[in-house]
Design an enzyme around this catalytic site. Structure first.
Site, PDB file in Angstrom:
ATOM      1  NE  ARG A 148     -69.924  31.756  14.194  1.00  0.00           N
ATOM      2  CZ  ARG A 148     -70.857  31.751  14.756  1.00  0.00           C
ATOM      3  NH1 ARG A 148     -71.616  32.085  15.731  1.00  0.00           N
ATOM      4  NH2 ARG A 148     -70.526  29.482  15.146  1.00  0.00           N
TER       5      ARG A 148
ATOM      6  CG  ASP B 274     -72.537  36.005  15.204  1.00  0.00           C
ATOM      7  OD1 ASP B 274     -73.207  34.582  15.087  1.00  0.00           O
ATOM      8  OD2 ASP B 274     -71.083  36.051  15.738  1.00  0.00           O
ATOM      9  CG  ASP B 275     -75.537  31.972  13.323  1.00  0.00           C
ATOM     10  OD1 ASP B 275     -77.064  32.389  14.111  1.00  0.00           O
ATOM     11  OD2 ASP B 275     -75.765  30.893  13.645  1.00  0.00           O
TER      12      ASP B 275
ATOM     13  CG  ASP C 199     -83.352  32.054  22.939  1.00  0.00           C
ATOM     14  OD1 ASP C 199     -82.026  32.154  24.124  1.00  0.00           O
ATOM     15  OD2 ASP C 199     -83.291  31.553  21.952  1.00  0.00           O
TER      16      ASP C 199
ATOM     17  CG  HIS D  72     -78.141  27.034  14.404  1.00  0.00           C
ATOM     18  ND1 HIS D  72     -78.252  28.095  14.897  1.00  0.00           N
ATOM     19  CD2 HIS D  72     -77.978  26.399  15.074  1.00  0.00           C
ATOM     20  CE1 HIS D  72     -78.075  28.050  15.958  1.00  0.00           C
ATOM     21  NE2 HIS D  72     -78.131  26.815  16.000  1.00  0.00           N
TER      22      HIS D  72
END
Length: 304
Positions: free
Chosen positions: A54, A127-128, A214, A238
């Site tokens: 990633r 990291d995506d 979050d 995502h």
């Protein structure tokens, strides 16, 4: 329009940045509100097991547009990442798993490190995430960094309701929205500074309310600080159907991501010809599409 804006950004990456905060009312520029990439603390959360799969695509692509403004927070030391980021890898003392404790521990490290900088904005990414750096700067230029802002995109359709355990033994029911970390979110410096000890004790707060990083940010911002989430629709995680983002929309989007559905179908942006064998994150394809002037090895990832 965006292509012109992006070219201005690329031309200014190694000189004086050209972005300015403009009032929507009179189109005048306040010289004290100038916004550049150097005003932003871009924080990427990762883990050692994802450094190759990633993080490497990030360092090859959008990181090159903001190397001095991007910090990588991981649970693992990595000499190669340290070299490629010129010292911007921060090894936390956090666990390497994906537990609430680990996530909140890393967020605490991100926020406390931000406060040691002189940056005006804190922007968290996973990291995506592919980050369209010029689009981020353009978006932040429409908000005053001198005011308290919580910018993100909720992944739930209605506010989260919970019993607030921070006031034990008296519990109260609270409701709030939070910007999902998978889409990225930004906090202005005045808001983070007012959080005060809540930043230094972020992990403890997450443990108290028993929610991940979050969501804890949303709880602190909306419930404790009284600063509502301002939704930014051009942030994408995502968790949403990314095929809706097509080539015509690409330039205006700030963050993008990727995932795989339970049936094996790939959830990626709606660009034709993505070679997912060579480019499973889609980051190289996105970077070549957006910034062919500076992207490298595009012939390996773009079908002719």
């Amino acid at each position: 329009m965006f292509r012109y804006f992006g070219l201005l950004f690329l031309a200014s990456c190694h000189s004086s940045p050209l972005y300015k905060h403009t009032s929507e009312d009179d189109n005048t520029v306040d010289s004290q509100d100038l916004i550049t990439v150097n005003d932003i603390f871009i924080s990427v959360k990762t883990s050692g097991k994802f450094h190759q799969s990633r993080l490497s695509p990030i360092l090859d692509t959008w990181f090159t547009l903001a190397p001095s403004s991007t910090w990588i927070f991981s649970d693992t030391s990595d000499p190669d990442v340290t070299r490629r980021t010129e010292g911007h890898l921060i090894k936390t003392e956090c666990p390497s798993d994906h537990s609430r404790t680990s996530l909140c521990c890393k967020m605490e490290a991100e926020l406390t490190t931000f406060l040691t900088s002189d940056r005006s904005w804190f922007c968290h990414l996973d990291d995506d995430n592919y980050l369209n750096v010029p689009a981020l700067v353009k978006m932040l230029s429409s908000y005053s960094h001198k005011e308290e802002w919580y910018l993100g995109k909720a992944s739930i359709s209605a506010p989260l309701e919970m019993l607030d355990r921070s006031m034990l033994p008296e519990e109260r029911k609270v409701s709030f929205l939070f910007g999902t970390g998978g889409a990225g979110f930004c906090l202005s410096r005045p808001l983070v500074e007012r959080m005060g000890e809540l930043v230094n004790n972020f992990a403890m707060t997450g443990d108290t309310i028993r929610l991940p990083d979050d969501v804890t940010v949303g709880y602190i911002a909306e419930v404790l600080m009284g600063v509502p989430l301002t939704q930014v629709e051009t942030l994408h995680s995502h968790l949403e159907p990314l095929r809706r983002v097509d080539r015509d929309m690409l330039g205006e989007q700030i963050t993008l991501s990727y995932s795989t559905y339970e049936d094996g179908e790939k959830n990626v942006v709606g660009l034709e010809g993505i070679d997912l064998e060579r480019d499973p994150t889609t980051f190289y394809t996105l970077h070549c599409e957006l910034y062919p002037e500076v992207a490298k090895k595009c012939d390996l990832f773009q079908q002719r």
